[in-house]
Design a protein around this motif. Structure first.
Motif, PDB file in Angstrom:
ATOM      1  N   PHE A  57      -6.392  34.743 -25.035  1.00  7.73           N
ATOM      2  CA  PHE A  57      -6.814  34.084 -23.802  1.00  7.73           C
ATOM      3  C   PHE A  57      -8.246  33.591 -23.950  1.00  7.73           C
ATOM      4  O   PHE A  57      -9.108  34.295 -24.476  1.00  7.73           O
ATOM      5  N   LEU A  58      -8.481  32.386 -23.493  1.00  4.95           N
ATOM      6  CA  LEU A  58      -9.807  31.779 -23.507  1.00  4.95           C
ATOM      7  C   LEU A  58     -10.187  31.438 -22.076  1.00  4.95           C
ATOM      8  O   LEU A  58      -9.552  30.578 -21.451  1.00  4.95           O
ATOM      9  N   GLU A  59     -11.151  32.169 -21.561  1.00  5.48           N
ATOM     10  CA  GLU A  59     -11.634  31.973 -20.187  1.00  5.48           C
ATOM     11  C   GLU A  59     -10.488  31.966 -19.176  1.00  5.48           C
ATOM     12  O   GLU A  59     -10.393  31.098 -18.311  1.00  5.48           O
ATOM     13  N   GLY A  60      -9.604  32.954 -19.335  1.00  8.91           N
ATOM     14  CA  GLY A  60      -8.552  33.179 -18.356  1.00  8.91           C
ATOM     15  C   GLY A  60      -7.267  32.413 -18.572  1.00  8.91           C
ATOM     16  O   GLY A  60      -6.284  32.658 -17.870  1.00  8.91           O
ATOM     17  N   ARG A  61      -7.241  31.491 -19.539  1.00 15.31           N
ATOM     18  CA  ARG A  61      -6.024  30.730 -19.845  1.00 15.31           C
ATOM     19  C   ARG A  61      -5.593  31.037 -21.267  1.00 15.31           C
ATOM     20  O   ARG A  61      -6.424  31.348 -22.131  1.00 15.31           O
ATOM     21  N   THR A  62      -4.303  30.936 -21.530  1.00 14.73           N
ATOM     22  CA  THR A  62      -3.854  31.156 -22.895  1.00 14.73           C
ATOM     23  C   THR A  62      -4.446  30.082 -23.804  1.00 14.73           C
ATOM     24  O   THR A  62      -4.618  28.926 -23.391  1.00 14.73           O
ATOM     25  N   LEU A  63      -4.748  30.469 -25.002  1.00 21.32           N
ATOM     26  CA  LEU A  63      -5.344  29.523 -25.944  1.00 21.32           C
ATOM     27  C   LEU A  63      -4.417  28.339 -26.181  1.00 21.32           C
ATOM     28  O   LEU A  63      -4.870  27.208 -26.385  1.00 21.32           O
ATOM     29  N   ARG A  64      -3.113  28.598 -26.131  1.00 22.05           N
ATOM     30  CA  ARG A  64      -2.126  27.533 -26.350  1.00 22.05           C
ATOM     31  C   ARG A  64      -2.168  26.469 -25.252  1.00 22.05           C
ATOM     32  O   ARG A  64      -1.654  25.372 -25.431  1.00 22.05           O
ATOM     33  N   ALA A  65      -2.740  26.808 -24.088  1.00 26.01           N
ATOM     34  CA  ALA A  65      -2.776  25.867 -22.975  1.00 26.01           C
ATOM     35  C   ALA A  65      -3.837  24.786 -23.163  1.00 26.01           C
ATOM     36  O   ALA A  65      -3.832  23.787 -22.437  1.00 26.01           O
ATOM     37  N   TYR A  66      -4.721  24.967 -24.122  1.00 30.00           N
ATOM     38  CA  TYR A  66      -5.793  24.002 -24.351  1.00 30.00           C
ATOM     39  C   TYR A  66      -5.362  22.954 -25.377  1.00 30.00           C
ATOM     40  O   TYR A  66      -4.736  23.290 -26.394  1.00 30.00           O
ATOM     41  N   GLY A  67      -5.737  21.725 -25.134  1.00 29.06           N
ATOM     42  CA  GLY A  67      -5.600  20.702 -26.162  1.00 29.06           C
ATOM     43  C   GLY A  67      -6.600  20.949 -27.275  1.00 29.06           C
ATOM     44  O   GLY A  67      -7.604  21.661 -27.093  1.00 29.06           O
ATOM     45  N   SER A  68      -6.354  20.367 -28.427  1.00 32.70           N
ATOM     46  CA  SER A  68      -7.194  20.652 -29.587  1.00 32.70           C
ATOM     47  C   SER A  68      -8.647  20.223 -29.367  1.00 32.70           C
ATOM     48  O   SER A  68      -9.585  20.904 -29.816  1.00 32.70           O
ATOM     49  N   TYR A  69      -8.868  19.115 -28.661  1.00 34.56           N
ATOM     50  CA  TYR A  69     -10.242  18.661 -28.455  1.00 34.56           C
ATOM     51  C   TYR A  69     -10.999  19.585 -27.510  1.00 34.56           C
ATOM     52  O   TYR A  69     -12.143  19.956 -27.782  1.00 34.56           O
ATOM     53  N   ARG A  70     -10.367  19.978 -26.418  1.00 32.13           N
ATOM     54  CA  ARG A  70     -11.041  20.876 -25.478  1.00 32.13           C
ATOM     55  C   ARG A  70     -11.299  22.230 -26.125  1.00 32.13           C
ATOM     56  O   ARG A  70     -12.364  22.824 -25.946  1.00 32.13           O
ATOM     57  N   ARG A  71     -10.333  22.717 -26.867  1.00 33.15           N
ATOM     58  CA  ARG A  71     -10.522  23.995 -27.560  1.00 33.15           C
ATOM     59  C   ARG A  71     -11.675  23.890 -28.554  1.00 33.15           C
ATOM     60  O   ARG A  71     -12.480  24.815 -28.697  1.00 33.15           O
ATOM     61  N   GLY A  72     -11.772  22.732 -29.247  1.00 29.40           N
ATOM     62  CA  GLY A  72     -12.853  22.535 -30.201  1.00 29.40           C
ATOM     63  C   GLY A  72     -14.222  22.445 -29.556  1.00 29.40           C
ATOM     64  O   GLY A  72     -15.244  22.719 -30.198  1.00 29.40           O
ATOM     65  N   GLN A  73     -14.262  22.061 -28.285  1.00 28.02           N
ATOM     66  CA  GLN A  73     -15.533  22.029 -27.565  1.00 28.02           C
ATOM     67  C   GLN A  73     -16.003  23.432 -27.188  1.00 28.02           C
ATOM     68  O   GLN A  73     -17.198  23.698 -27.123  1.00 28.02           O
ATOM     69  N   PRO A 154     -20.682  25.340 -29.242  1.00 25.14           N
ATOM     70  CA  PRO A 154     -19.557  26.048 -28.636  1.00 25.14           C
ATOM     71  C   PRO A 154     -20.023  27.173 -27.713  1.00 25.14           C
ATOM     72  O   PRO A 154     -21.148  27.666 -27.817  1.00 25.14           O
ATOM     73  N   ARG A 155     -19.134  27.599 -26.837  1.00 30.51           N
ATOM     74  CA  ARG A 155     -19.395  28.788 -26.016  1.00 30.51           C
ATOM     75  C   ARG A 155     -19.051  30.060 -26.792  1.00 30.51           C
ATOM     76  O   ARG A 155     -19.583  31.133 -26.495  1.00 30.51           O
ATOM     77  N   TYR A 156     -18.143  29.916 -27.764  1.00 32.99           N
ATOM     78  CA  TYR A 156     -17.712  31.063 -28.567  1.00 32.99           C
ATOM     79  C   TYR A 156     -17.723  30.638 -30.031  1.00 32.99           C
ATOM     80  O   TYR A 156     -17.215  29.568 -30.386  1.00 32.99           O
ATOM     81  N   LEU A 157     -18.279  31.492 -30.864  1.00 32.87           N
ATOM     82  CA  LEU A 157     -18.453  31.181 -32.275  1.00 32.87           C
ATOM     83  C   LEU A 157     -17.846  32.306 -33.097  1.00 32.87           C
ATOM     84  O   LEU A 157     -18.253  33.469 -32.964  1.00 32.87           O
ATOM     85  N   LEU A 158     -16.859  31.980 -33.939  1.00 35.51           N
ATOM     86  CA  LEU A 158     -16.174  32.957 -34.782  1.00 35.51           C
ATOM     87  C   LEU A 158     -16.562  32.702 -36.231  1.00 35.51           C
ATOM     88  O   LEU A 158     -16.333  31.601 -36.748  1.00 35.51           O
ATOM     89  N   LEU A 159     -17.123  33.717 -36.877  1.00 34.90           N
ATOM     90  CA  LEU A 159     -17.688  33.559 -38.213  1.00 34.90           C
ATOM     91  C   LEU A 159     -17.100  34.600 -39.158  1.00 34.90           C
ATOM     92  O   LEU A 159     -17.213  35.808 -38.910  1.00 34.90           O
ATOM     93  N   ASP A 160     -16.504  34.146 -40.240  1.00 40.56           N
ATOM     94  CA  ASP A 160     -15.919  35.057 -41.226  1.00 40.56           C
ATOM     95  C   ASP A 160     -16.900  35.224 -42.388  1.00 40.56           C
ATOM     96  O   ASP A 160     -17.042  34.336 -43.229  1.00 40.56           O
ATOM     97  N   GLU A 161     -17.593  36.347 -42.385  1.00 39.46           N
ATOM     98  CA  GLU A 161     -18.586  36.673 -43.410  1.00 39.46           C
ATOM     99  C   GLU A 161     -19.652  35.573 -43.540  1.00 39.46           C
ATOM    100  O   GLU A 161     -19.797  34.946 -44.597  1.00 39.46           O
ATOM    101  N   PRO A 162     -20.417  35.330 -42.499  1.00 44.27           N
ATOM    102  CA  PRO A 162     -21.382  34.224 -42.513  1.00 44.27           C
ATOM    103  C   PRO A 162     -22.547  34.408 -43.462  1.00 44.27           C
ATOM    104  O   PRO A 162     -23.240  33.442 -43.763  1.00 44.27           O
ATOM    105  N   THR A 163     -22.792  35.637 -43.944  1.00 43.54           N
ATOM    106  CA  THR A 163     -23.914  35.852 -44.863  1.00 43.54           C
ATOM    107  C   THR A 163     -23.487  35.850 -46.323  1.00 43.54           C
ATOM    108  O   THR A 163     -24.310  36.109 -47.209  1.00 43.54           O
TER     109      THR A 163
END
Length: 250
Positions: A57-73, A154-163
């Motif tokens: 869920f992203l801000e109360g809605r399922t992630l699948r409910a977002y279009g790719s551009y809005r999700r990317g923002q 972004p409002r949320y940033l996911l980083l896989d081993e950023p260092t």
């Protein structure tokens, strides 16, 4: 604001019923042995993998409910590794981070240019913005890819081993940057291998065998007894300036 939440995630691969929430304005560090499912969970929360059961869920809605551009923002993801556009200049690579914000005609605005300039500045990549990506060292390239993720603002940033690939000085700069982003209200979730870097986060979560073993403040999670169960009997924990410091005995 509800934040970014993984609820009851089973699969793919190793994940076994994981619940994890990232709140705006916090840095959450994700630790665990190799093969524990950390990178897989990050990709599920970024919407790149579909779980067999459960929902993100992203801000109360399922992630699948977002279009790719809005999700990317709203949500940016930096993987461990991936295909690199070697022929592009550094500034062109960072500008790709603005794609979700461009209009129908893809025309840059002043806001886009300012976001790219800011991302280059805060990652220390401004001085080589006109160099091709393929001419950079591994550490320089890692910072450029981080700049690309940040350019989306972004409002949320996911980083896989950023260092990964970074020397000690630049590792410290990235850690300070993550702390600063959280102070600006960004929710940051980073996979790490170094518990001493994780000790600087607001919260720490630990995965092992696809299950969430622990979650809480660094002083609570990074105890000597718990870390010995993960990494072996040589682990020791001291406390410096109120935070745990992890090292190996002998």
């Amino acid at each position: 604001m509800a934040g970014l939440e993984a609820k009851g995630i089973w699969g793919p691969f190793a994940l076994l019923g994981v619940d994890l929430a990232l709140r705006p304005g916090e840095w959450l560090a994700l630790l665990g042995p190799n093969g524990s499912g950390k990178s897989t969970l990050l990709r599920v929360m970024a919407g790149l993998l579909r779980p067999k059961a459960g929902e993100v869920f992203l801000e109360g809605r399922t992630l699948r409910a977002y279009g790719s551009y809005r999700r990317g923002q709203l949500l940016a993801y930096l993987p461990q590794s991936g295909p690199y556009p070697e022929g592009l200049l550094v500034e062109e690579v960072v500008r790709l981070g603005r794609l979700p914000h461009l209009g129908l005609w893809g025309r840059e605005t002043r806001e886009d240019r300012e976001a790219v300039a800011w991302a280059l500045e805060v990652t220390g990549t401004l001085s080589f913005r006109h160099r091709p990506l393929g001419t950079l060292s591994g550490g320089e390239r890692q910072r450029v890819l981080l700049a690309r993720a940040l350019a989306a603002r972004p409002r949320y940033l996911l980083l896989d081993e950023p260092t990964t690939f970074l020397d000690l000085e630049h590792q410290g700069e990235v850690v300070a940057l993550l702390q600063g982003l959280a102070r600006l209200g960004v929710g940051v979730l980073s996979v790490l291998h170094d518990p001493n870097q994780a000790a600087l986060a607001h919260r720490v979560a630990v995965l092992k065998g696809g299950r969430l073993l622990a979650e809480g403040g660094p002083g609570e999670v990074l105890s000597e007894a718990f870390l010995k169960s993960l990494y072996g009997p040589r682990v020791r924990v001291a406390h410096l300036e109120g935070r745990p410091h992890v090292y190996l005995d002998g």
